[in-house]
Enzyme design. Structure first.
Site: not given
Ligand code: AMP
Length: 218
Positions: A91, A128, A171
């Protein structure tokens, strides 16, 4: 052919989770979602989970060191020997570089960029709903969301805390700032394929599968 390592990139709500699960099943590799791993840690109230709970809720990114370690440990598990579908990782540029170091020569085979306009992802995110137990994804109008019961595992269907308007804004900002530069990173390596993610999920899956079949030589 070595390991099949696939990366799915895209804004929150672009369909990474939905497509990631389908592709992982189709190619027989685990669906590795750092978001799912972090949410599971929060739910289980592990030391890591307690540290990151507030960061997740605010829609900020957790530290590169932490997610890099989680992913490295995940790759050490036997089910990832044949590859993995990475959803939500890398990310940041630092994570993409760490991933190259973790994988070595037998690295990422393809990076799929799910391209969806920001207005559409914002709409998708507020509609969602997810299963708190198995992570199945629904829309607010689906029977599972209305009844609150997951049809996959019987778990509770809820709205993610970070699918609230302020966290969605945070986000999407974090995506533009930290993650969008990865498109050039993978483009420069000749690994990027951009797919129109605004179409129906089945059409998107078929397009991605054609691209993956190409690189996987299937
Ligand atoms: P997601 O389900 O991929 O939207 O991830 C949910 C949350 O988890 C994100 O908003 C971040 O707070 C954290 N997160 C997930 N993947 C990462 C990553 N590769 N690097 C940093 N934070 C992450």
């Amino acid at each position: 052919m070595g390991r099949l390592i696939l990366v799915v990139l895209g804004k929150q709500g672009a369909g990474k989770g939905t497509q990631g699960k389908r592709l992982a099943a189709a190619y027989g590799v685990p669906h590795v979602s750092t978001g799912d791993m972090l949410r599971a840690a929060v739910k289980a109230a592990t030391p890591v989970g307690r540290d990151v709970a507030a960061v997740l809720e605010a829609g900020e990114l957790v530290s590169d060191e932490l997610v890099n370690r989680l992913v490295e440990e995940r790759f050490a598990q036997p089910d990832a020997a044949g590859g993995a579908l990475l959803d939500g990782y890398p990310r940041t540029l630092a994570q993409a570089e760490a991933l190259e170091a973790i994988l070595g020569d037998d690295g990422v085979k393809l990076c799929v960029n799910l391209d969806v306009p920001v207005e559409l992802v914002a709409r998708r995110l507020s509609a969602r709903r997810v299963c708190a137990d198995c992570g199945a994804i629904y829309r607010d109008v689906d029977p599972e969301a209305v009844s609150g019961v997951c049809s996959v595992c019987g778990g509770r269907v809820v709205q993610r805390a970070d699918d609230q308007p302020e966290a969605i804004r945070q986000r999407l900002e974090a995506y533009e700032r930290d993650t969008a530069p990865l498109l050039d990173f993978y483009r420069d390596r000749g690994l990027l394929v951009t797919v129109d993610g605004a179409r129906g999920a089945d059409e998107v899956t078929a397009t991605i599968r054609a691209a993956v079949d190409d690189v996987a030589g299937r």
